[in-house]
Design a protein around this motif. Structure first.
Motif, PDB file in Angstrom:
ATOM      1  N   PRO A 185      19.320 -35.233  20.310  1.00 28.34           N
ATOM      2  CA  PRO A 185      18.625 -34.837  21.537  1.00 28.34           C
ATOM      3  C   PRO A 185      18.378 -33.331  21.640  1.00 28.34           C
ATOM      4  O   PRO A 185      17.460 -32.906  22.344  1.00 28.34           O
ATOM      5  N   HIS A 186      19.150 -32.495  20.945  1.00 31.73           N
ATOM      6  CA  HIS A 186      18.997 -31.042  21.048  1.00 31.73           C
ATOM      7  C   HIS A 186      18.948 -30.405  19.659  1.00 31.73           C
ATOM      8  O   HIS A 186      19.905 -29.743  19.227  1.00 31.73           O
ATOM      9  N   PRO A 187      17.852 -30.548  18.934  1.00 35.06           N
ATOM     10  CA  PRO A 187      17.806 -29.951  17.590  1.00 35.06           C
ATOM     11  C   PRO A 187      17.724 -28.432  17.614  1.00 35.06           C
ATOM     12  O   PRO A 187      17.921 -27.790  16.591  1.00 35.06           O
ATOM     13  N   GLU A 188      17.445 -27.833  18.765  1.00 38.51           N
ATOM     14  CA  GLU A 188      17.348 -26.375  18.833  1.00 38.51           C
ATOM     15  C   GLU A 188      18.718 -25.699  18.861  1.00 38.51           C
ATOM     16  O   GLU A 188      18.803 -24.480  18.728  1.00 38.51           O
ATOM     17  N   MET A 189      19.796 -26.457  19.014  1.00 40.42           N
ATOM     18  CA  MET A 189      21.127 -25.851  19.150  1.00 40.42           C
ATOM     19  C   MET A 189      21.773 -25.509  17.811  1.00 40.42           C
ATOM     20  O   MET A 189      22.772 -24.805  17.777  1.00 40.42           O
ATOM     21  N   LEU A 190      21.287 -25.997  16.690  1.00 39.25           N
ATOM     22  CA  LEU A 190      21.751 -25.671  15.330  1.00 39.25           C
ATOM     23  C   LEU A 190      23.207 -26.047  15.071  1.00 39.25           C
ATOM     24  O   LEU A 190      23.840 -25.495  14.177  1.00 39.25           O
ATOM     25  N   THR A 191      23.760 -26.951  15.843  1.00 35.42           N
ATOM     26  CA  THR A 191      25.158 -27.328  15.618  1.00 35.42           C
ATOM     27  C   THR A 191      25.337 -28.089  14.313  1.00 35.42           C
ATOM     28  O   THR A 191      26.305 -27.851  13.581  1.00 35.42           O
ATOM     29  N   GLY A 192      24.440 -28.998  14.023  1.00 37.40           N
ATOM     30  CA  GLY A 192      24.539 -29.752  12.769  1.00 37.40           C
ATOM     31  C   GLY A 192      24.416 -28.855  11.564  1.00 37.40           C
ATOM     32  O   GLY A 192      25.117 -29.041  10.561  1.00 37.40           O
ATOM     33  N   MET A 193      23.541 -27.866  11.661  1.00 37.34           N
ATOM     34  CA  MET A 193      23.368 -26.915  10.561  1.00 37.34           C
ATOM     35  C   MET A 193      24.647 -26.110  10.352  1.00 37.34           C
ATOM     36  O   MET A 193      25.083 -25.895   9.222  1.00 37.34           O
ATOM     37  N   MET A 194      25.281 -25.696  11.433  1.00 34.69           N
ATOM     38  CA  MET A 194      26.522 -24.920  11.311  1.00 34.69           C
ATOM     39  C   MET A 194      27.637 -25.768  10.710  1.00 34.69           C
ATOM     40  O   MET A 194      28.398 -25.290   9.861  1.00 34.69           O
ATOM     41  N   PHE A 195      27.744 -27.032  11.131  1.00 33.57           N
ATOM     42  CA  PHE A 195      28.759 -27.908  10.546  1.00 33.57           C
ATOM     43  C   PHE A 195      28.484 -28.123   9.058  1.00 33.57           C
ATOM     44  O   PHE A 195      29.417 -28.157   8.248  1.00 33.57           O
ATOM     45  N   ALA A 196      27.229 -28.281   8.691  1.00 36.91           N
ATOM     46  CA  ALA A 196      26.887 -28.498   7.286  1.00 36.91           C
ATOM     47  C   ALA A 196      27.226 -27.270   6.449  1.00 36.91           C
ATOM     48  O   ALA A 196      27.760 -27.397   5.338  1.00 36.91           O
ATOM     49  N   ILE A 197      26.923 -26.088   6.961  1.00 41.29           N
ATOM     50  CA  ILE A 197      27.248 -24.860   6.212  1.00 41.29           C
ATOM     51  C   ILE A 197      28.760 -24.710   6.076  1.00 41.29           C
ATOM     52  O   ILE A 197      29.273 -24.345   5.012  1.00 41.29           O
ATOM     53  N   PHE A 198      29.495 -25.014   7.141  1.00 44.65           N
ATOM     54  CA  PHE A 198      30.960 -24.971   7.063  1.00 44.65           C
ATOM     55  C   PHE A 198      31.475 -25.982   6.037  1.00 44.65           C
ATOM     56  O   PHE A 198      32.364 -25.681   5.237  1.00 44.65           O
ATOM     57  N   SER A 199      30.891 -27.175   6.033  1.00 47.55           N
ATOM     58  CA  SER A 199      31.303 -28.204   5.085  1.00 47.55           C
ATOM     59  C   SER A 199      30.989 -27.796   3.652  1.00 47.55           C
ATOM     60  O   SER A 199      31.779 -28.076   2.734  1.00 47.55           O
ATOM     61  N   ILE A 200      29.865 -27.141   3.443  1.00 47.02           N
ATOM     62  CA  ILE A 200      29.520 -26.667   2.100  1.00 47.02           C
ATOM     63  C   ILE A 200      30.528 -25.619   1.636  1.00 47.02           C
ATOM     64  O   ILE A 200      30.953 -25.611   0.477  1.00 47.02           O
ATOM     65  N   ALA A 201      30.943 -24.740   2.546  1.00 45.18           N
ATOM     66  CA  ALA A 201      31.942 -23.724   2.191  1.00 45.18           C
ATOM     67  C   ALA A 201      33.272 -24.376   1.840  1.00 45.18           C
ATOM     68  O   ALA A 201      33.931 -23.988   0.866  1.00 45.18           O
ATOM     69  N   VAL A 202      33.675 -25.384   2.611  1.00 45.52           N
ATOM     70  CA  VAL A 202      34.925 -26.094   2.312  1.00 45.52           C
ATOM     71  C   VAL A 202      34.808 -26.822   0.974  1.00 45.52           C
ATOM     72  O   VAL A 202      35.751 -26.826   0.173  1.00 45.52           O
ATOM     73  N   ALA A 203      33.644 -27.419   0.706  1.00 49.05           N
ATOM     74  CA  ALA A 203      33.445 -28.126  -0.559  1.00 49.05           C
ATOM     75  C   ALA A 203      33.487 -27.164  -1.742  1.00 49.05           C
ATOM     76  O   ALA A 203      34.027 -27.508  -2.801  1.00 49.05           O
ATOM     77  N   ALA A 204      32.941 -25.974  -1.566  1.00 47.42           N
ATOM     78  CA  ALA A 204      32.988 -24.988  -2.647  1.00 47.42           C
ATOM     79  C   ALA A 204      34.427 -24.567  -2.925  1.00 47.42           C
ATOM     80  O   ALA A 204      34.837 -24.452  -4.087  1.00 47.42           O
ATOM     81  N   ALA A 205      35.208 -24.360  -1.873  1.00 49.34           N
ATOM     82  CA  ALA A 205      36.613 -23.997  -2.061  1.00 49.34           C
ATOM     83  C   ALA A 205      37.380 -25.145  -2.711  1.00 49.34           C
ATOM     84  O   ALA A 205      38.209 -24.918  -3.611  1.00 49.34           O
ATOM     85  N   GLU A 206      37.094 -26.364  -2.282  1.00 52.90           N
ATOM     86  CA  GLU A 206      37.757 -27.531  -2.876  1.00 52.90           C
ATOM     87  C   GLU A 206      37.416 -27.671  -4.349  1.00 52.90           C
ATOM     88  O   GLU A 206      38.289 -27.955  -5.184  1.00 52.90           O
ATOM     89  N   ALA A 207      36.161 -27.436  -4.689  1.00 52.69           N
ATOM     90  CA  ALA A 207      35.755 -27.536  -6.096  1.00 52.69           C
ATOM     91  C   ALA A 207      36.425 -26.448  -6.930  1.00 52.69           C
ATOM     92  O   ALA A 207      36.874 -26.717  -8.058  1.00 52.69           O
ATOM     93  N   ALA A 208      36.514 -25.241  -6.390  1.00 52.24           N
ATOM     94  CA  ALA A 208      37.146 -24.150  -7.140  1.00 52.24           C
ATOM     95  C   ALA A 208      38.620 -24.438  -7.380  1.00 52.24           C
ATOM     96  O   ALA A 208      39.130 -24.277  -8.496  1.00 52.24           O
TER      97      ALA A 208
END
Length: 105
Positions: free
Chosen positions: A56-79
């Motif tokens: 309902p609110h794609p302008e809030m960028l919350t999903g994008m922020m969660f995805a970027i955080f998840s990518i950072a966690v995945a990179a740390a997990e892979a390392a």
């Protein structure tokens, strides 16, 4: 009749997750298990982005922020995971997860 585009994204994410889960559970090579885990994390990221975009609110960028955080966690997990696999390989000369049954140095 045209299906909701969100359904397509969710189907692709479910397929990615299933492939990753099958890879993580059936493979004996530790690197392939890590690749399976990464596929599952990417499926979760795809869901986050799809729900953000079609929510309902794609302008809030919350999903994008969660995805970027998840990518950072995945990179740390892979390392960390690759570091452990390399260390175990140097010690035990194998990447087979069934032979990695000792925690003794």
């Amino acid at each position: 009749m045209m299906a909701n585009p969100l359904t397509g994204y969710l189907l692709v994410a479910a397929l990615l997750f299933a492939i990753g889960l099958a890879g993580a559970l059936t493979r004996r090579n530790a690197i392939l298990v890590l690749i399976g885990i990464e596929l599952m994390l990417n499926a979760a990221n795809l869901n986050l982005i799809a729900f953000w975009r079609y929510g309902p609110h794609p302008e809030m960028l919350t999903g994008m922020m969660f995805a970027i955080f998840s990518i950072a966690v995945a990179a740390a997990e892979a390392a960390v995971g690759l570091g452990l696999v390399i260390s175990i390989y140097r010690h035990a000369k194998t990447t087979d997860v069934e032979q990695m049954n000792r925690m003794k140095g």
